[in-house]
Design a protein around this motif. Structure first.
Motif, PDB file in Angstrom:
ATOM      1  N   GLY A 189       0.817  -1.200   0.000  1.00  0.00           N
ATOM      2  CA  GLY A 189       0.000   0.000   0.000  1.00  0.00           C
ATOM      3  C   GLY A 189       0.850   1.249   0.000  1.00  0.00           C
ATOM      4  O   GLY A 189       0.587   2.204  -0.739  1.00  0.00           O
ATOM      5  N   VAL A 190       1.900   1.270   0.824  1.00  0.00           N
ATOM      6  CA  VAL A 190       2.778   2.431   0.934  1.00  0.00           C
ATOM      7  C   VAL A 190       4.098   1.974   1.540  1.00  0.00           C
ATOM      8  O   VAL A 190       4.153   0.972   2.263  1.00  0.00           O
ATOM      9  CB  VAL A 190       2.130   3.538   1.802  1.00  0.00           C
ATOM     10  N   ALA A 201       9.322   1.734   8.504  1.00  0.00           N
ATOM     11  CA  ALA A 201       8.073   1.368   9.174  1.00  0.00           C
ATOM     12  C   ALA A 201       7.175   0.638   8.186  1.00  0.00           C
ATOM     13  O   ALA A 201       7.249   0.847   6.972  1.00  0.00           O
ATOM     14  CB  ALA A 201       7.371   2.613   9.715  1.00  0.00           C
ATOM     15  N   PHE A 202       6.309  -0.221   8.714  1.00  0.00           N
ATOM     16  CA  PHE A 202       5.429  -1.045   7.889  1.00  0.00           C
ATOM     17  C   PHE A 202       3.986  -0.871   8.347  1.00  0.00           C
ATOM     18  O   PHE A 202       3.500  -1.631   9.185  1.00  0.00           O
ATOM     19  CB  PHE A 202       5.844  -2.512   7.969  1.00  0.00           C
ATOM     20  N   LEU A 225      -8.526  -0.194   5.169  1.00  0.00           N
ATOM     21  CA  LEU A 225      -8.067   0.867   6.072  1.00  0.00           C
ATOM     22  C   LEU A 225      -6.609   0.606   6.415  1.00  0.00           C
ATOM     23  O   LEU A 225      -6.250  -0.504   6.819  1.00  0.00           O
ATOM     24  CB  LEU A 225      -8.903   0.885   7.346  1.00  0.00           C
ATOM     25  N   LEU A 226      -5.770   1.622   6.250  1.00  0.00           N
ATOM     26  CA  LEU A 226      -4.343   1.530   6.558  1.00  0.00           C
ATOM     27  C   LEU A 226      -4.063   2.269   7.857  1.00  0.00           C
ATOM     28  O   LEU A 226      -4.523   3.398   8.048  1.00  0.00           O
ATOM     29  CB  LEU A 226      -3.529   2.158   5.427  1.00  0.00           C
ATOM     30  N   GLU A 227      -3.303   1.641   8.757  1.00  0.00           N
ATOM     31  CA  GLU A 227      -2.924   2.278  10.015  1.00  0.00           C
ATOM     32  C   GLU A 227      -1.440   2.054  10.267  1.00  0.00           C
ATOM     33  O   GLU A 227      -0.937   0.944  10.120  1.00  0.00           O
ATOM     34  CB  GLU A 227      -3.736   1.706  11.180  1.00  0.00           C
ATOM     35  N   ARG A 261      11.292   9.409   3.453  1.00  0.00           N
ATOM     36  CA  ARG A 261      11.135   8.865   2.104  1.00  0.00           C
ATOM     37  C   ARG A 261       9.768   8.185   2.022  1.00  0.00           C
ATOM     38  O   ARG A 261       9.581   7.067   2.509  1.00  0.00           O
ATOM     39  CB  ARG A 261      12.260   7.889   1.785  1.00  0.00           C
ATOM     40  N   LEU A 262       8.808   8.889   1.438  1.00  0.00           N
ATOM     41  CA  LEU A 262       7.461   8.362   1.261  1.00  0.00           C
ATOM     42  C   LEU A 262       7.399   7.654  -0.080  1.00  0.00           C
ATOM     43  O   LEU A 262       7.562   8.277  -1.130  1.00  0.00           O
ATOM     44  CB  LEU A 262       6.437   9.496   1.311  1.00  0.00           C
TER      45      LEU A 262
END
Length: 538
Positions: A189-190, A201-202, A225-227, A261-262
């Motif tokens: 997802g990201v 981070a994951f 939904l992403l958290e 870094r996105l």
């Protein structure tokens, strides 16, 4: 295209800047969190977006993890002994074009996710039930708690045997076997601070909504939904299978914290060795990789091929662009004899292509290559990094399409890179006269623009290096394969600051470029293995 090979791992495209999907920031004050649709309520994706936006204004709560001792016992072998009951799959008794099965928690997937089904517009949560599974170890089944939970899901077609379309499991990872029905690389997802070692981070997909398709539907939609500690998000994913697997993705991201870094539309793959670097392989098989190159179509339409490497240390490459037309990790080598492994099917591993929708603005395609000595570790990461700073309280919108198949959906009209090989510089019998740092490169091109050319009307190689010198570049037509082959030697001293030599090559016929541009990062001398570094170049 303006190319500055003197800059560190940088490819610059001069496409005009267009608008970026950048949403307004918000005040960081805590507010009430809009509730997600409850059982029996109408489902609305906008409510998921509003929930994700409000979550980003609250402190992060890590995913729930329970039953650690029990899950420690469900390793690979135990997990492979847990089977879904086909007759208990979601929509198994319906006339939908797909069914959905659920993944069990295990040693490597410990956080349960909430899975909802949306039927007739109304949502309903699917409770965990061990009766959905069949266990090779009946004693394990007897010990499972009633509220253990699911770790993910997979979507299957109705064919016999049923072919998998898509699977979600772990963090925000998802995979598809594509039209060749062979799993390989993954998407996420990201990506958050990928390349910064332990700082990466994951974020997790914590909830899914599966919208029941009609009997005559050709696609299915699911929302998630992403958290995460740095970012929250809402995703709407529509999947179809005309031949290959196609995903249309709408994503909305909301930042809790600043991100160095996105990574947008991240892809993850494995490259150990191929004909390019086979001398480093210790395995009996000739090649081992899920992908062999990064392909890009820039905003101006330039076609680029960056052959993957297994570097001696972590390598981050930057390919700047504005409004890219597409990028992806491809598996171009489809010949079984090049792999000789009938059990894993490297020749059938899918390629994955990202096609941005709308204007993504300025930024770069980032390629992170990690050293590896085994095929079980993914060591290749690719993603889009917007040039806008990813600061706290920032919101983003990125829409794109993913193609999982044998090739990119719009292969270039230009001739393509088919193979990259390296060896000792010089001609046979002169090797002892060459520097130990010198290297010969041999690149095969094939495609319609080269058809019909001969020795009297041959294409011309144009080769450049960021450091050192290019010696004796020439072309040869290989009658046995029909390909045109470029030869050249690189010679010189070690480049400064432990950087690789950036190489570039293409074939021209007169003033016209007739091949895509080949790119490569060459390390003249093996450097000490270093998995991570603190600087921005990882």
């Amino acid at each position: 295209m303006t190319t500055d090979l003197g800059r560190r791992r940088l490819l610059v495209s001069t496409t005009a800047l267009a608008g970026v999907y950048l949403l307004p920031t918000w005040a960081a004050a805590a507010t009430d969190i809009p509730a997600l649709p409850a059982d029996g309520e109408a489902f609305d994706f906008d409510r998921v977006i509003a929930h994700a936006r409000a979550l980003a204004q609250r402190p992060y709560t890590a995913p729930e993890q329970r039953y650690d001792k029990l899950l420690d016992e469900i390793g690979y072998e135990a997990f492979m002994g847990i089977h879904t009951r086909k007759q208990a799959a979601l929509w198994a008794a319906s006339d939908t074009p797909v069914t959905v099965e659920f993944f069990h928690l295990d040693q490597n997937a410990r956080s349960p996710v909430a899975i909802h089904v949306v039927e007739n517009g109304r949502t309903r949560r699917i409770p965990y039930d061990s009766a959905l599974f069949r266990y090779d170890d009946p004693k394990l089944a007897e010990r499972l708690p009633a509220d253990l939970g699911f770790s993910g899901l997979r979507v299957l077609g109705r064919t016999e045997p049923a072919h998998e379309w898509l699977a979600f499991k772990g963090a925000s990872y998802f995979r598809s076997p594509g039209g060749l029905d062979q799993y390989g690389l993954s998407a996420r997802g990201v990506a958050v601070d990928t390349g910064y070692g332990s700082d990466e981070a994951f974020p997790n997909f914590t909830q899914y909504w599966l919208i029941k398709p009609a009997a005559d539907a050709t696609r299915m939609t699911l929302c998630a939904l992403l958290e995460g500690e740095h970012v929250t998000g809402a995703y709407r994913i529509t999947l179809s299978r005309p031949n290959d697997i196609v995903l249309d993705i709408e994503s909305r991201l909301f930042q809790r914290r600043a991100i160095r870094r996105l990574g947008i539309a991240p892809l993850t793959s494995m490259f150990w060795f191929s004909e390019t670097n086979a001398r480093r392989g210790v395995d009996w098989r000739p090649e081992i990789h899920d992908s062999d190159g990064l392909a890009m179509t820039t905003g101006q339409g330039e076609r680029l091929w960056r052959a993957l490497v297994n570097p001696p240390r972590t390598q981050y490459s930057v390919f700047e662009d504005k409004n890219p037309k597409g990028f992806g990790l491809l598996q171009r080598d489809r010949v079984f004899d090049h792999y000789q492994d009938p059990d894993v099917g490297f020749e059938n591993r899918p390629s994955l292509w990202v096609e941005p929708r709308g204007d993504w603005g300025s930024g770069h395609v980032g390629l992170l290559e990690l050293p590896t000595d085994e095929e079980v570790y993914d060591n290749i990461n690719v993603f889009w990094v917007p040039s806008e700073k990813a600061t706290a309280a920032r919101a983003w919108r990125f829409d794109y399409r993913l193609y999982w198949g044998a090739d990119q959906p719009d292969p270039p009209a230009l001739a393509r890179v088919m193979a990259t090989r390296t060896g000792r510089a010089g001609a046979p019998g002169t090797y002892q006269d060459q520097s130990v740092l010198a290297r010969k490169f041999v690149i095969d091109f094939a495609g319609k623009p080269l058809d019909g050319l001969d020795a009297d009307n041959a294409p011309e190689p144009r080769v450049h290096a960021s450091h050192g010198q290019i010696d004796n570049p020439y072309v040869q037509h290989v009658e046995q394969s029909g390909r045109w082959r470029v030869f050249f030697d690189w010679k010189g001293e070690l480049p400064p600051d432990d950087t690789p030599v950036e190489l570039q090559a293409a074939l021209y016929h007169g003033a016209r470029q007739v091949t895509e541009t080949w790119l490569y990062a060459y390390y003249p001398e093996a450097l000490p293995r270093q998995l991570y570094s603190g600087d921005d170049n990882a």
